[in-house]
Design a protein around this motif. Sequence first.
Motif, PDB file in Angstrom:
ATOM      1  N   GLY A  32      55.008  24.768  91.000  1.00  0.00           N
ATOM      2  CA  GLY A  32      55.093  23.641  90.066  1.00  0.00           C
ATOM      3  C   GLY A  32      53.755  23.309  89.432  1.00  0.00           C
ATOM      4  N   VAL A  33      52.721  23.282  90.230  1.00  0.00           N
ATOM      5  CA  VAL A  33      51.386  22.981  89.705  1.00  0.00           C
ATOM      6  C   VAL A  33      50.923  24.080  88.761  1.00  0.00           C
ATOM      7  CG1 VAL A  33      48.949  22.751  90.367  1.00  0.00           C
ATOM      8  CG2 VAL A  33      50.704  21.497  91.609  1.00  0.00           C
ATOM      9  N   SER A  34      51.170  25.326  89.104  1.00  0.00           N
ATOM     10  CA  SER A  34      50.732  26.425  88.234  1.00  0.00           C
ATOM     11  C   SER A  34      51.500  26.427  86.918  1.00  0.00           C
ATOM     12  CB  SER A  34      50.866  27.760  88.938  1.00  0.00           C
ATOM     13  OG  SER A  34      52.216  28.063  89.176  1.00  0.00           O
ATOM     14  N   LEU A  35      52.776  26.055  86.923  1.00  0.00           N
ATOM     15  CA  LEU A  35      53.542  25.987  85.676  1.00  0.00           C
ATOM     16  C   LEU A  35      53.061  24.855  84.785  1.00  0.00           C
ATOM     17  CD1 LEU A  35      57.182  26.766  86.837  1.00  0.00           C
ATOM     18  CD2 LEU A  35      55.637  28.228  85.543  1.00  0.00           C
ATOM     19  N   LEU A  36      52.638  23.773  85.368  1.00  0.00           N
ATOM     20  CA  LEU A  36      52.109  22.670  84.568  1.00  0.00           C
ATOM     21  C   LEU A  36      50.791  23.061  83.911  1.00  0.00           C
ATOM     22  CD1 LEU A  36      52.831  19.568  86.804  1.00  0.00           C
ATOM     23  CD2 LEU A  36      53.920  20.182  84.657  1.00  0.00           C
ATOM     24  N   GLY A  37      50.018  23.889  84.563  1.00  0.00           N
ATOM     25  CA  GLY A  37      48.740  24.317  84.012  1.00  0.00           C
ATOM     26  C   GLY A  37      48.881  25.302  82.875  1.00  0.00           C
ATOM     27  N   CYS A  38      50.028  25.936  82.717  1.00  0.00           N
ATOM     28  CA  CYS A  38      50.228  26.957  81.679  1.00  0.00           C
ATOM     29  C   CYS A  38      50.707  26.374  80.357  1.00  0.00           C
ATOM     30  CB  CYS A  38      51.255  27.987  82.149  1.00  0.00           C
ATOM     31  SG  CYS A  38      50.674  28.965  83.530  1.00  0.00           S
ATOM     32  N   LYS A  39      50.939  25.094  80.299  1.00  0.00           N
ATOM     33  CA  LYS A  39      51.475  24.476  79.090  1.00  0.00           C
ATOM     34  C   LYS A  39      50.388  24.409  78.008  1.00  0.00           C
ATOM     35  CE  LYS A  39      54.118  20.399  77.822  1.00  0.00           C
ATOM     36  NZ  LYS A  39      54.571  19.105  78.292  1.00  0.00           N
ATOM     37  N   ARG A  40      50.700  24.902  76.796  1.00  0.00           N
ATOM     38  CA  ARG A  40      49.742  24.873  75.694  1.00  0.00           C
ATOM     39  C   ARG A  40      49.991  23.634  74.844  1.00  0.00           C
ATOM     40  NH1 ARG A  40      48.167  30.584  73.155  1.00  0.00           N
ATOM     41  NH2 ARG A  40      47.469  31.503  75.081  1.00  0.00           N
ATOM     42  N   SER A  41      48.914  22.973  74.477  1.00  0.00           N
ATOM     43  CA  SER A  41      49.050  21.779  73.665  1.00  0.00           C
ATOM     44  C   SER A  41      48.946  22.092  72.179  1.00  0.00           C
ATOM     45  CB  SER A  41      47.978  20.756  74.055  1.00  0.00           C
ATOM     46  OG  SER A  41      46.688  21.323  73.871  1.00  0.00           O
ATOM     47  N   GLU A  42      48.338  23.225  71.803  1.00  0.00           N
ATOM     48  CA  GLU A  42      48.211  23.593  70.401  1.00  0.00           C
ATOM     49  C   GLU A  42      48.372  25.106  70.264  1.00  0.00           C
ATOM     50  OE1 GLU A  42      43.431  23.982  69.938  1.00  0.00           O
ATOM     51  OE2 GLU A  42      44.287  21.968  69.929  1.00  0.00           O
ATOM     52  N   PRO A  43      48.780  25.563  69.096  1.00  0.00           N
ATOM     53  CA  PRO A  43      48.956  27.012  68.926  1.00  0.00           C
ATOM     54  C   PRO A  43      47.609  27.733  68.935  1.00  0.00           C
ATOM     55  CG  PRO A  43      49.278  25.872  66.849  1.00  0.00           C
ATOM     56  CD  PRO A  43      49.133  24.818  67.905  1.00  0.00           C
ATOM     57  N   PRO A  44      47.610  29.008  69.283  1.00  0.00           N
ATOM     58  CA  PRO A  44      46.346  29.750  69.302  1.00  0.00           C
ATOM     59  C   PRO A  44      45.793  29.904  67.889  1.00  0.00           C
ATOM     60  CG  PRO A  44      48.188  31.233  69.627  1.00  0.00           C
ATOM     61  CD  PRO A  44      48.743  29.836  69.648  1.00  0.00           C
ATOM     62  N   PRO A  45      44.482  29.964  67.747  1.00  0.00           N
ATOM     63  CA  PRO A  45      43.905  30.091  66.410  1.00  0.00           C
ATOM     64  C   PRO A  45      44.190  31.470  65.805  1.00  0.00           C
ATOM     65  CG  PRO A  45      42.211  30.317  68.083  1.00  0.00           C
ATOM     66  CD  PRO A  45      43.473  29.917  68.790  1.00  0.00           C
ATOM     67  N   ASP A  46      44.291  31.518  64.488  1.00  0.00           N
ATOM     68  CA  ASP A  46      44.503  32.776  63.776  1.00  0.00           C
ATOM     69  C   ASP A  46      43.137  33.404  63.539  1.00  0.00           C
ATOM     70  OD1 ASP A  46      45.392  34.881  62.306  1.00  0.00           O
ATOM     71  OD2 ASP A  46      45.997  33.694  60.557  1.00  0.00           O
ATOM     72  N   LEU A  47      42.786  34.395  64.346  1.00  0.00           N
ATOM     73  CA  LEU A  47      41.458  34.984  64.295  1.00  0.00           C
ATOM     74  C   LEU A  47      41.207  35.715  62.985  1.00  0.00           C
ATOM     75  CD1 LEU A  47      41.147  36.305  67.947  1.00  0.00           C
ATOM     76  CD2 LEU A  47      40.262  34.191  66.988  1.00  0.00           C
ATOM     77  N   LEU A  48      42.208  36.407  62.460  1.00  0.00           N
ATOM     78  CA  LEU A  48      42.016  37.124  61.199  1.00  0.00           C
ATOM     79  C   LEU A  48      41.766  36.161  60.045  1.00  0.00           C
ATOM     80  CD1 LEU A  48      44.678  39.962  61.497  1.00  0.00           C
ATOM     81  CD2 LEU A  48      42.221  40.111  61.841  1.00  0.00           C
ATOM     82  N   LYS A  49      42.467  35.050  60.040  1.00  0.00           N
ATOM     83  CA  LYS A  49      42.281  34.060  58.978  1.00  0.00           C
ATOM     84  C   LYS A  49      40.858  33.503  59.047  1.00  0.00           C
ATOM     85  CE  LYS A  49      44.050  29.666  57.290  1.00  0.00           C
ATOM     86  NZ  LYS A  49      44.944  28.548  57.564  1.00  0.00           N
ATOM     87  N   THR A  50      40.395  33.215  60.236  1.00  0.00           N
ATOM     88  CA  THR A  50      39.046  32.690  60.418  1.00  0.00           C
ATOM     89  C   THR A  50      38.010  33.690  59.928  1.00  0.00           C
ATOM     90  OG1 THR A  50      39.840  31.489  62.360  1.00  0.00           O
ATOM     91  CG2 THR A  50      37.470  31.718  62.112  1.00  0.00           C
ATOM     92  N   GLN A  51      38.206  34.960  60.254  1.00  0.00           N
ATOM     93  CA  GLN A  51      37.259  35.992  59.819  1.00  0.00           C
ATOM     94  C   GLN A  51      37.287  36.169  58.302  1.00  0.00           C
ATOM     95  OE1 GLN A  51      34.999  37.741  61.643  1.00  0.00           O
ATOM     96  NE2 GLN A  51      35.547  36.332  63.279  1.00  0.00           N
ATOM     97  N   ARG A  52      38.477  36.126  57.708  1.00  0.00           N
ATOM     98  CA  ARG A  52      38.575  36.248  56.249  1.00  0.00           C
ATOM     99  C   ARG A  52      37.858  35.103  55.547  1.00  0.00           C
ATOM    100  NH1 ARG A  52      44.144  36.064  56.153  1.00  0.00           N
ATOM    101  NH2 ARG A  52      44.634  37.545  57.749  1.00  0.00           N
ATOM    102  N   GLU A  53      38.042  33.875  56.055  1.00  0.00           N
ATOM    103  CA  GLU A  53      37.384  32.709  55.457  1.00  0.00           C
ATOM    104  C   GLU A  53      35.870  32.824  55.573  1.00  0.00           C
ATOM    105  OE1 GLU A  53      39.147  29.452  57.504  1.00  0.00           O
ATOM    106  OE2 GLU A  53      40.960  29.466  56.273  1.00  0.00           O
TER     107      GLU A  53
END
Length: 80
Positions: free
Chosen positions: A31-52
């Motif tokens: 239960g504790v390990s499942l609570l720790g895996c919850k993401r609060s925001e989507p992962p960043p788009d690395l290609l978009k960041t590099q293009r910018e």
Amino acid sequence: MLFSIAMRPPESRPVSIVLRALVGAIALCVGVSLLGCKRSEPPPDLLKTQREAMERAKDVGKTMQKSVDEQGRKADEEGR
């Protein structure tokens, strides 16, 4: 009563109590390990960041080239 059972030697403790404690501990860990895996925001788009970053660098390069060209033009005009 629970204290007296806990103080008994391991071979005389009831197996069901030990199994319940083990299952409870495993459930708590899962239960504790499942609570720790919850993401609060989507992962960043690395290609978009590099293009910018590349576009910004190109803009800076263009600005610097314009400055160099203008300084060269001014130097040519002063030399004449």
